[in-house]
Write a protein that holds these residues in place. Sequence first.
Motif, short mmCIF file in Angstrom:
data_model
loop_
_atom_site.label_atom_id
_atom_site.label_comp_id
_atom_site.label_asym_id
_atom_site.label_seq_id
_atom_site.Cartn_x
_atom_site.Cartn_y
_atom_site.Cartn_z
N PHE A 763 0.83 -1.21 0.00
CA PHE A 763 0.00 0.00 0.00
C PHE A 763 0.86 1.26 0.00
O PHE A 763 0.44 2.31 -0.46
N SER A 764 2.06 1.15 0.53
CA SER A 764 2.96 2.30 0.54
C SER A 764 3.60 2.55 -0.81
O SER A 764 4.16 3.62 -1.06
N SER A 765 3.51 1.56 -1.71
CA SER A 765 4.16 1.67 -3.02
C SER A 765 3.43 2.60 -3.97
O SER A 765 3.96 3.00 -4.99
N GLY A 766 2.17 2.94 -3.65
CA GLY A 766 1.40 3.82 -4.53
C GLY A 766 0.75 3.11 -5.68
O GLY A 766 0.19 3.73 -6.58
N ASP A 767 0.78 1.77 -5.70
CA ASP A 767 0.23 1.02 -6.83
C ASP A 767 -0.92 0.13 -6.36
O ASP A 767 -1.05 -1.01 -6.74
N GLN A 768 -1.76 0.69 -5.46
CA GLN A 768 -2.79 -0.14 -4.84
C GLN A 768 -4.19 0.40 -5.09
O GLN A 768 -5.10 0.13 -4.33
N LYS A 769 -4.39 1.14 -6.18
CA LYS A 769 -5.67 1.82 -6.39
C LYS A 769 -6.85 0.86 -6.46
O LYS A 769 -7.95 1.18 -6.05
N LYS A 770 -6.63 -0.32 -6.99
CA LYS A 770 -7.74 -1.25 -7.19
C LYS A 770 -7.91 -2.22 -6.02
O LYS A 770 -8.77 -3.09 -6.06
N VAL A 771 -7.09 -2.08 -5.00
CA VAL A 771 -7.12 -3.03 -3.90
C VAL A 771 -7.93 -2.45 -2.74
O VAL A 771 -7.80 -1.28 -2.40
N ASP A 772 -8.75 -3.30 -2.14
CA ASP A 772 -9.64 -2.89 -1.04
C ASP A 772 -8.82 -2.40 0.15
O ASP A 772 -7.89 -3.07 0.61
N VAL A 773 -9.19 -1.21 0.69
CA VAL A 773 -8.46 -0.62 1.81
C VAL A 773 -8.61 -1.44 3.08
O VAL A 773 -7.82 -1.30 4.01
N THR A 774 -9.60 -2.32 3.13
CA THR A 774 -9.74 -3.17 4.33
C THR A 774 -8.55 -4.12 4.47
O THR A 774 -8.25 -4.57 5.58
N TYR A 775 -7.87 -4.43 3.36
CA TYR A 775 -6.65 -5.24 3.45
C TYR A 775 -5.60 -4.54 4.29
O TYR A 775 -4.92 -5.15 5.12
N LEU A 776 -5.44 -3.23 4.05
CA LEU A 776 -4.47 -2.46 4.81
C LEU A 776 -4.89 -2.39 6.28
O LEU A 776 -4.05 -2.51 7.18
N MET A 777 -6.16 -2.19 6.50
CA MET A 777 -6.68 -2.12 7.87
C MET A 777 -6.34 -3.41 8.63
O MET A 777 -5.84 -3.38 9.77
N GLU A 778 -6.59 -4.55 8.01
CA GLU A 778 -6.31 -5.84 8.66
C GLU A 778 -4.82 -6.06 8.84
O GLU A 778 -4.37 -6.61 9.86
N ALA A 779 -4.03 -5.64 7.84
CA ALA A 779 -2.58 -5.83 7.93
C ALA A 779 -1.98 -5.03 9.07
O ALA A 779 -1.10 -5.52 9.80
N LEU A 780 -2.43 -3.80 9.25
CA LEU A 780 -1.94 -2.98 10.35
C LEU A 780 -2.28 -3.61 11.70
O LEU A 780 -1.43 -3.68 12.61
N GLY A 781 -3.53 -4.07 11.83
CA GLY A 781 -3.92 -4.71 13.08
C GLY A 781 -3.15 -6.00 13.33
O GLY A 781 -2.71 -6.26 14.46
N GLY A 782 -2.98 -6.80 12.27
CA GLY A 782 -2.23 -8.05 12.42
C GLY A 782 -0.78 -7.81 12.76
O GLY A 782 -0.21 -8.50 13.63
N ALA A 783 -0.15 -6.85 12.11
CA ALA A 783 1.25 -6.52 12.40
C ALA A 783 1.40 -6.02 13.83
O ALA A 783 2.37 -6.34 14.53
N GLY A 784 0.42 -5.22 14.28
CA GLY A 784 0.47 -4.71 15.65
C GLY A 784 0.40 -5.83 16.67
O GLY A 784 1.13 -5.84 17.67
N TRP A 785 -0.47 -6.81 16.43
CA TRP A 785 -0.61 -7.94 17.35
C TRP A 785 0.66 -8.80 17.37
O TRP A 785 1.11 -9.25 18.42
N SER A 786 1.26 -8.98 16.18
CA SER A 786 2.51 -9.75 16.11
C SER A 786 3.64 -9.00 16.80
O SER A 786 4.45 -9.60 17.52
#
Length: 868
Positions: A763-786
Motif C-alpha cells: 500500500f505504501s508503493s502507490g500502486d494499490q488503487k484497485k485493492v480494497d483498503v480493508t486489506y491495509l486495515m487488517e494488515a496494520l492490526g495483524g502486524a500490531g498484534w505480532s
Amino acid sequence: MNISLEIIPDHLKKRLYDRVLDFIVDSARKFNQDGLADKFRSLKTDGALIDQFNKGIVKGIDRFIKEYELIDEDLVHDIIEKKTEFLTSSLKEALFTVVQNPDRFSWEERNEIIDSFEQILPNRKNRERVERAVIYWLDCIAKEVWHLPEFQPFYAIYFQRISAETAQKQLAVQLAQLDETKSLNHSFKNAILQLSSVIAANKNLSAPNGEVQQKPEKIKHNLPQPDYGNFIGRIKEIDQIKNVLKPYPQSRYHLLTIDGIGGVGKSSLALEIGIDFLHNQLNLKEEERFSAIIWITAKSIFLNAQGIRKGKDQNSTLEDIISTILDVIDNQEVKQTGAEEQLKLCNRLLVTTRSLIIIDNFETIDDEGVMQFLMEIPIPSKVLITTRHKIDTAYPLRLLGMDIEDATNLIRKECNAKNVELTRTQQLELLRVVGGIPLAIIWSISQLSLGYSYPVLLKKLSAGNSDVSKYCFSMIVEELDKKHCLALRILCVIAMFAQNCHRDAISKILDITDEERDDNLVYLEHLSLINKISDRFSMLILTQTYIRTLKREILEDAELITRWLSYFTENERSNSDGYWQWSDYSWLLQEGENILGVVNWAESSGRADKALSVIKSVMRYLDIKGKWQEAKEVGARLYASAQNVNDLDSIAWMGIHGIGWLYVDLLMLDEAEIIAKRSLLIYKEKNDHIGECFALKHLGRIYRRSLEFEKSQQAYQTGINIARNFNLDDASLSLLLELAKLERDLKNWKASYDHFQAVIDYFSSGDQKKVDVTYLMEALGGAGWSAFHLGDVEKGKELLGDSLKYEKILDVKGYLVVVKFRLGLVEYELGNTQSAEALLEESLTWATQLGIKREQELIPNILKNWKK
C-alpha cells in the motif's frame, strides 16, 4: 399507600416546614410585624398546621404526577420507582431554596439549583427531559405551599411591603443574566424565571406608599382555545421561532413561515407560540412583548375521527385580514371608512401597536394583495404564517415528523385521554407507519377509541388511502396529476428509495436533464412533499406509503423498474471488483438501506430473482454495518433464490463471500465447507482464476478455524501459485493476509509480522488503487498484534491504533470486535487498566450483538481475572 408519601419522607417534610416557618418569622420581623412573627413562631409545633402543610406537599406531588404523566409517563414512572436517585440531597436543598423565595432568587442560588440537576437520575442521557420534569416538580410543590390558607395573612403583608419597582428591576436583571447563559434551553430558562417570578405573575405588587404596581398592559388577541391539551415537543423549533420574532435589531426578519405537509403540526405550533407570548409576557423584556396577537385562519377542511369535514367560510382576502386586525386592536370607528383608508390605518396601528399576526393555512389564500401587504408590514410588528407551500421570501422553518421520544409521549397522552391501551411494541410499530406525524397519531388513537382493532387500524394506514393520508396529500397529488406529470414521476422515483435518493439517481432513472430535474425538485420541496439534505431527497413514511399505494401504475412500469435496478448495479460495478473488494465504500454506505430496500421489494413482489442483481452490495453492506443476524437471514434467502434459478455466478459468490464468511465467523464450519467447495468447483469449471483464488483462500480460512493447519497451508499456497501464474495482485495480496493469520495462529510471530508488513509495504508503493483498503486495515492490526508478541508493546499499540482509524472510517463492526480486544490487552500490558477494561467492554458488546462466540467466552474471564 399514597405514592407522594413514599417520595418525600416525614423527616424531610418536617425540615421543609421548619424552613418555611423560619422564613416567615424572619420576614415578619423585618417588616416590623412582631405580632405576626410571634404568632407564626408559636405555630412551629402546631399539629394541625403541620398536618395541613404535609397535605400541601402531598397535593403538590400528586398534582405533578397527574399532570406530568400526560407529558412524560415513562419519566414519572422512573421518578416513582427510583425515588432515591431522584430525591438527591442537592434536590432537597433546591426545594428548600424555592419554597423560601416566593418572589426572587439570587443568581448564586439559581446556579446551585441548575447544577444540582446533573445528580438527579444520572443514568438518563436526555438531561433536558429530566430538567423539565424537575422544574415542574419544584413548581407544583412550591405553589401548593405558598397558597396554603394558613399562610395568607403573612403573604398579604409580605407582598404589599415588597417594592414593585425593585422586583421588576430584579426580574429584568434575571432575564439579562439568563440570556447570557447560552447553555440553557428555552423551556428551562422560562421555568427558572417562572419559579422566581410566580408571585409577580399572579398578584399586583404594592409599593411601600400603597401605590399598586400595574401589570403589563393586557394583550389584545383573538386566539382560539387549543384542542391539543398540554403541548408536547418542538422545543428547538419554539426557540428558533421566538428568536426570529424578536424586535429589530436582534432579528431582521419580520415574516416567518412554518411549512410542511398537512397534519405535521404547523397550526398547533403557531397557536402555541401565540399562547406562549400571551401568558408569559412577564418573562420577556418589554420591547419583546406583543400588545396584540391576531389569529387569522384560512383553513377550509378539517380531519377528525369521523373523517374529513369542510370548515366555515374563512379569511381569504386582504379585506378579511385587515378587518380582523382592526377588530382585535379594537378600532370600531374605522368600520365606516373605505378599504384604502382601512389599509392605511391598519399600517399606522401596526407601527404603534407591536402586533403578532398569525395566518394559518396560507396556501388556500389566492389574493395576491395579501402577500404584498404582509411583505410591507411595518416595524415593529411581525407575521407568522403556516403553509403547506414553501415561501421563499420569508424566513422558512420546515416542520418534519416528531422525534421518537416526543411522538411516544404524544401517543401515551392520547391513549390516556381516550382510554386506549397500546403495548410498547405497538406504539413503535404505529410510529414506523405514521412517521411521527401528530395528526396521524391523534387520528389513529381516535380510531382505536371508536372501536377499531389495532390490526385493522394498521391495515387502514398501510393501505395508503386512509382519511388521514387523503387529508395530508390528496389535493396536492391531484394537482400534480393534472398539471405537473414530470414532478409526479420524480416523486414516485424518490418513493422507490427506502431511505433517500441522490439527485443524480433521479436524472439517470428518468433520463431527464439536470435542469428539468432541479426545476421539479424545487417545486416538490415548495409543496412540502420532499425534504432536502445536501444533494439527497427524502419523504416522510406517510407520504411514501400514499404514493406507493395510489401511483402503482407508475411505480410498476417495467422500464422504470429496469432503470432503477440499473442505477444500483452500475454503481456496484464501478465501485467493486465483482468479488469482495471495493475501491470506494462511500457510495455503498450511503445507499446501503436503499439496496436493502431493493431486496425487500423484490421478495415482497414475487420477483426474488431481481434481488440477485444487488446481491454483492447488500451482503457487503450488512457485513460492514454489523447486521450479522439480518445478513444471515437475507443471505439464506438469496442463496435459495440463486439455486432456484440456477444462477451459478450468484451461487459461487455467496458460497465464499455472501454467507460463506459469515458461517466461518459464527463457527458454522461444516456448512461453510460444503458451500465453499461448491463455489470452488463452479469457478474451476468457468476457468475463473480470480474466483478460484478467493475460493481457496476461503477454504484455507475454514481449515485454519478448524485447527487443520496443514490443509489450510495447502489451500493458501495453491491459491498463491495461481495468483502468481496469472499476475493477480489483488488475489495474491488477499492470500498473503490469510497466510499471515495462519502463521499468527501457529504463534510464528516473526513470519506473521513479515507477511503483514509485506501487505503494508504494498500500500505504501502507490500502486494499490484497485485493492480494497480493508486489506491495509487488517494488515496494520495483524502486524500490531505480532509486534506485541515479539515484545515491542509500544509498536503493537501504534499499529493497532492505526488500524482502528480505518475501522472508524469504514465502520466495520466485525473487525471492531477483534482490534479492540487486542488493543485492550496491549493497554493492560502498558499499565493502562481503565482504558484496557473499556476497550474489552466495547469488544464484548459487539461480539454479543454479532454472535461471535470466541470473544464472548474469553472477555468475561479476562475482566474477572483483572479485577481480582
